[in-house]
Design a protein around this motif. Structure first.
Motif, PDB file in Angstrom:
ATOM      1  N   SER A 156      -7.083  15.964  -1.405  1.00  0.00           N
ATOM      2  CA  SER A 156      -7.035  15.882  -0.091  1.00  0.00           C
ATOM      3  C   SER A 156      -8.121  17.115   0.875  1.00  0.00           C
ATOM      4  N   ASP A 157      -8.414  15.938   2.046  1.00  0.00           N
ATOM      5  CA  ASP A 157      -9.758  16.703   2.606  1.00  0.00           C
ATOM      6  C   ASP A 157      -8.424  17.246   4.104  1.00  0.00           C
ATOM      7  N   LEU A 158      -8.808  18.942   3.795  1.00  0.00           N
ATOM      8  CA  LEU A 158      -8.040  19.777   4.490  1.00  0.00           C
ATOM      9  C   LEU A 158      -8.723  19.670   5.701  1.00  0.00           C
ATOM     10  N   GLU A 159      -9.492  19.194   6.633  1.00  0.00           N
ATOM     11  CA  GLU A 159     -10.112  20.156   7.832  1.00  0.00           C
ATOM     12  C   GLU A 159     -10.591  18.576   8.359  1.00  0.00           C
ATOM     13  N   GLY A 160      -9.675  17.465   7.970  1.00  0.00           N
ATOM     14  CA  GLY A 160     -10.369  16.030   9.170  1.00  0.00           C
ATOM     15  C   GLY A 160     -11.733  16.058   9.141  1.00  0.00           C
ATOM     16  N   LYS A 161     -12.270  17.048   7.852  1.00  0.00           N
ATOM     17  CA  LYS A 161     -13.894  17.410   8.359  1.00  0.00           C
ATOM     18  C   LYS A 161     -14.951  16.142   7.507  1.00  0.00           C
ATOM     19  N   CYS A 162     -13.862  15.127   6.577  1.00  0.00           N
ATOM     20  CA  CYS A 162     -14.767  14.760   5.370  1.00  0.00           C
ATOM     21  C   CYS A 162     -15.440  13.045   6.031  1.00  0.00           C
ATOM     22  N   THR A 163     -17.039  12.443   5.952  1.00  0.00           N
ATOM     23  CA  THR A 163     -16.588  11.674   6.660  1.00  0.00           C
ATOM     24  C   THR A 163     -16.190  10.509   5.956  1.00  0.00           C
ATOM     25  N   ARG A 164     -15.700   8.856   6.373  1.00  0.00           N
ATOM     26  CA  ARG A 164     -15.797   7.951   5.711  1.00  0.00           C
ATOM     27  C   ARG A 164     -17.410   7.511   4.603  1.00  0.00           C
ATOM     28  N   GLY A 165     -17.040   7.340   4.007  1.00  0.00           N
ATOM     29  CA  GLY A 165     -18.180   6.516   3.150  1.00  0.00           C
ATOM     30  C   GLY A 165     -18.850   7.019   2.694  1.00  0.00           C
ATOM     31  N   ALA A 166     -18.574   9.133   2.688  1.00  0.00           N
ATOM     32  CA  ALA A 166     -19.473  10.357   1.845  1.00  0.00           C
ATOM     33  C   ALA A 166     -19.428   9.993   0.861  1.00  0.00           C
ATOM     34  N   LYS A 167     -20.239  10.449  -0.144  1.00  0.00           N
ATOM     35  CA  LYS A 167     -20.690  10.045  -1.890  1.00  0.00           C
ATOM     36  C   LYS A 167     -20.176  12.126  -2.493  1.00  0.00           C
ATOM     37  N   PHE A 168     -20.223  12.986  -1.605  1.00  0.00           N
ATOM     38  CA  PHE A 168     -19.411  14.059  -1.842  1.00  0.00           C
ATOM     39  C   PHE A 168     -18.636  14.887  -0.641  1.00  0.00           C
ATOM     40  N   PHE A 169     -17.802  15.648  -1.343  1.00  0.00           N
ATOM     41  CA  PHE A 169     -17.422  16.741   0.112  1.00  0.00           C
ATOM     42  C   PHE A 169     -17.427  17.796  -0.511  1.00  0.00           C
ATOM     43  N   GLN A 170     -18.070  18.732   0.583  1.00  0.00           N
ATOM     44  CA  GLN A 170     -17.846  19.964  -0.099  1.00  0.00           C
ATOM     45  C   GLN A 170     -17.178  21.317   0.730  1.00  0.00           C
ATOM     46  N   GLY A 171     -16.202  20.264   1.484  1.00  0.00           N
ATOM     47  CA  GLY A 171     -15.471  21.443   2.701  1.00  0.00           C
ATOM     48  C   GLY A 171     -13.745  21.294   2.127  1.00  0.00           C
ATOM     49  N   GLN A 172     -13.086  21.945   2.802  1.00  0.00           N
ATOM     50  CA  GLN A 172     -12.211  23.150   2.255  1.00  0.00           C
ATOM     51  C   GLN A 172     -11.571  21.390   2.210  1.00  0.00           C
ATOM     52  N   ARG A 173     -10.697  21.629   0.127  1.00  0.00           N
ATOM     53  CA  ARG A 173      -9.978  20.238   0.152  1.00  0.00           C
ATOM     54  C   ARG A 173      -8.888  20.871  -1.561  1.00  0.00           C
ATOM     55  N   VAL A 174      -8.102  19.981  -1.256  1.00  0.00           N
ATOM     56  CA  VAL A 174      -6.927  20.487  -2.515  1.00  0.00           C
ATOM     57  C   VAL A 174      -6.475  19.082  -3.027  1.00  0.00           C
ATOM     58  N   PHE A 175      -6.728  19.874  -4.493  1.00  0.00           N
ATOM     59  CA  PHE A 175      -6.107  18.910  -5.781  1.00  0.00           C
ATOM     60  C   PHE A 175      -4.980  18.286  -5.145  1.00  0.00           C
ATOM     61  N   LEU A 176      -4.899  16.983  -5.855  1.00  0.00           N
ATOM     62  CA  LEU A 176      -4.048  16.109  -5.925  1.00  0.00           C
ATOM     63  C   LEU A 176      -3.844  15.881  -7.360  1.00  0.00           C
ATOM     64  N   GLY A 177      -4.253  15.941  -8.313  1.00  0.00           N
ATOM     65  CA  GLY A 177      -4.257  14.841  -9.240  1.00  0.00           C
ATOM     66  C   GLY A 177      -4.861  13.858 -10.194  1.00  0.00           C
ATOM     67  N   ASN A 178      -5.089  13.048 -11.367  1.00  0.00           N
ATOM     68  CA  ASN A 178      -5.625  12.017 -11.120  1.00  0.00           C
ATOM     69  C   ASN A 178      -5.594  10.958 -11.256  1.00  0.00           C
ATOM     70  N   GLY A 179      -6.332  10.062 -11.361  1.00  0.00           N
ATOM     71  CA  GLY A 179      -6.008   8.676 -11.047  1.00  0.00           C
ATOM     72  C   GLY A 179      -7.074   7.802 -11.879  1.00  0.00           C
ATOM     73  N   VAL A 180      -6.960   6.322 -11.583  1.00  0.00           N
ATOM     74  CA  VAL A 180      -8.119   5.701 -12.190  1.00  0.00           C
ATOM     75  C   VAL A 180      -7.803   4.612 -11.150  1.00  0.00           C
ATOM     76  N   ALA A 181      -9.412   4.722 -11.095  1.00  0.00           N
ATOM     77  CA  ALA A 181      -9.886   3.878  -9.877  1.00  0.00           C
ATOM     78  C   ALA A 181      -9.462   2.206  -9.829  1.00  0.00           C
ATOM     79  N   GLU A 182      -9.181   1.515  -8.733  1.00  0.00           N
ATOM     80  CA  GLU A 182      -9.143   0.045  -9.189  1.00  0.00           C
ATOM     81  C   GLU A 182      -9.514  -0.681  -7.845  1.00  0.00           C
ATOM     82  N   MET A 183     -10.731   0.096  -7.717  1.00  0.00           N
ATOM     83  CA  MET A 183     -11.638  -0.867  -6.959  1.00  0.00           C
ATOM     84  C   MET A 183     -13.233  -0.390  -6.971  1.00  0.00           C
ATOM     85  N   ASP A 184     -14.559  -0.318  -7.143  1.00  0.00           N
ATOM     86  CA  ASP A 184     -15.358   0.004  -7.126  1.00  0.00           C
ATOM     87  C   ASP A 184     -15.932   0.483  -5.453  1.00  0.00           C
TER      88      ASP A 184
END
Ligand code: SAM
Length: 467
Positions: A156-184
């Protein structure tokens, strides 16, 4: 990257809240150390989900035990798998609220992080911590070549700084768990507008609690425990005319109608037009027909000319047997909330609006009627101070004890008497947390009524009658 950080607040908001919880009356009663400890525990528990998932069941359609068994079957089948041991699906009736079932939330669990990261917005992240899957509109960043079927870690993006469509994000974030992508990835970000549908199916969440998407929609309604208490405290009876002044998405409106056995009239107002559809959808889903929803600014809901009276708002004074003012508020009791970007100005903006709504509520209430005021925040300004102001401004109002009263009493600091504070109901999750303030609830969730009743979202309820 610990999830167990305290909620992150702007420094000005942090200091404001600290002053609330370390106010003179509290310091005189409990001393600096205990007051500081309570405040730290509050900040800590706000970033975690409550200990139980609360489901309000449609007892106007079927008996509680029948719904409990159906829910057990559904959850066994749909969520945990057909081979699930009966005992693994714990669904407990609330000890004193007749239309509530509670499911213990299991967590935090130890889940290993993977190298593929998906980042979601804070609101989506909070829903995931309460058992939801990730829907595509909540997704902000995915790995460059993410394909349907890939196993990913969700943050989860903590500070609302991740832009939609980014390929990676190095800002403040917290881990929520693992899942399986249902879409490309290409489907999720194929246009400027977010696509709808399931984006990531969570398989290993930090907190295990079932997703209720599509589960017994007419019989089981996810609602925070204090919100269910509000309906009972209001105490609507069949045949009455009730006003819900700030109603969307309609959780409490529908509860009121259900408590009335769908007999009478529940008028639901909300200022935001596109939220009205949610009220109507919820009413339809729960098979309730006595609700009439209107888009209207409730501060203007008092009319004066009987000749211009129509079925909808504005209404003549003293038109309603009971009024619920579930006020727009700063929402600082919502859990889990890992970060709030709100300014102090925004937080302070609610008190005057709540007072305008209160004026209308008192006028619209019949003599002898009941007014319930509630918020999902923890500030004094929006809670006990509003009660002190209301009792001073409207001599016709009398504060009443509440039934059920399962939360704590009102908080010191607004000059209310001990007797008045006992009439108020404040859900203060920090009071159920370990005295050390660092380890979370003192014990893993168990069917102890006090854990279920207190480890909830932060919430406030006041009940008045009009003389
Ligand atoms: N009672 C709702 C429920 O249980 O589902 C939640 C209500 S939420 C706390 C507050 C609502 O007040 C929002 O939906 C917001 O749009 C609405 N609101 C804000 N200002 C309003 C106004 N002046 N008149 C009517 N509704 C208003």
């Amino acid at each position: 990257m610990p999830i167990f950080a305290q909620i992150s607040l702007k420094p000005e908001v942090h200091n404001y809240l600290k002053d609330v919880f370390l106010n003179k009356e509290i310091l005189a009663a409990s001393g600096l150390k205990e007051a500081e400890c309570r405040f730290q525990r509050l900040l800590m528990c706000l970033s975690h989900p409550p200990a139980y998932t609360c489901v309000r069941v449609s007892t106007h359609l079927a008996p509680l035990e029948e719904i409990r068994q159906k829910l057990k079957e559904e959850l066994k089948k749909q969520i945990y798998g057909p081979s699930t041991d009966e005992a693994a699906v714990k669904i407990l009736p609330h000890p004193c609220i007749p239309d509530v079932l509670l499911l213990p939330v299991i967590g935090p669990r130890s889940v290993s992080q993977l190298s593929s990261e998906v980042v979601v917005g804070a609101q989506c992240g909070s829903a995931v911590l309460r058992g939801a899957h990730v829907f595509a509109p909540g997704i902000l960043a995915t790995p460059k070549f993410m394909k349907s079927g890939d196993v990913v870690s969700v943050f989860s993006d903590l500070e609302g700084k991740c832009t939609r469509g980014a390929k990676f994000f190095q800002g403040q974030r917290v881990f929520l768990g693992n899942g399986v992508a249902e879409m490309d990835r290409s489907t999720i970000f194929c246009s400027d507008k977010p696509v709808s549908g399931l984006g990531i199916r969570m398989v290993e969440s930090l907190y295990q609690s079932p997703s209720f998407d599509g589960v017994l929609p007419s019989l089981a309604f996810l609602q925070n425990l204090p919100s269910v208490v509000v309906g009972h405290v209001l105490g609507p009876r069949p045949g009455e005319r009730i006003l819900d002044m700030c109603a969307a998405p309609g959780g409490k409106t529908c509860h009121i109608a259900a408590l009335m056995g769908d007999q009478g009239e529940v008028v639901a107002l909300d200022r935001v037009r596109n939220k009205l559809e949610r009220i109507r959808q919820n009413a339809q889903m729960l098979n309730l027909h006595c609700i009439k929803a209107y888009c209207f600014n409730s501060t203007q809901a008092v009319g004066s000319d009987p000749a211009q009276q129509t079925e909808g708002p504005p209404f003549l004074p003293e038109s309603f047997d009971r009024v619920l003012l579930d006020a727009p508020c700063s929402g600082l009791g919502q859990r889990p909330n890992m970060a709030s970007t709100w300014s102090l100005k925004e937080i302070r903006s609610y008190q005057p609006l709540q007072r305008k709504l209160f004026h209308a509520a008192v006028k619209l209430l019949k003599k002898g009627g009941v007014l319930v005021y509630s918020t999902c925040t923890v500030t004094l300004a929006e809670n006990e101070e509003q009660v002190a102001w209301a009792l001073h401004t409207f001599p016709c109002l009398t504060l009443q004890p509440q039934e059920p009263h399962i939360g704590a009493e009102g908080m010191l600091g607004a000059g209310l008497s001990p007797e008045q504070l006992r009439c108020l109901q404040r859900f203060s999750p920090e009071l159920s947390w370990d005295q050390t303030g660092s380890e979370g609830p003192a014990e893993p969730p168990t069917p102890l009524p006090c854990t279920a009743n207190w480890d909830t979202i932060g919430f406030f309820i006041a009940k008045f009658t009009k003389n």
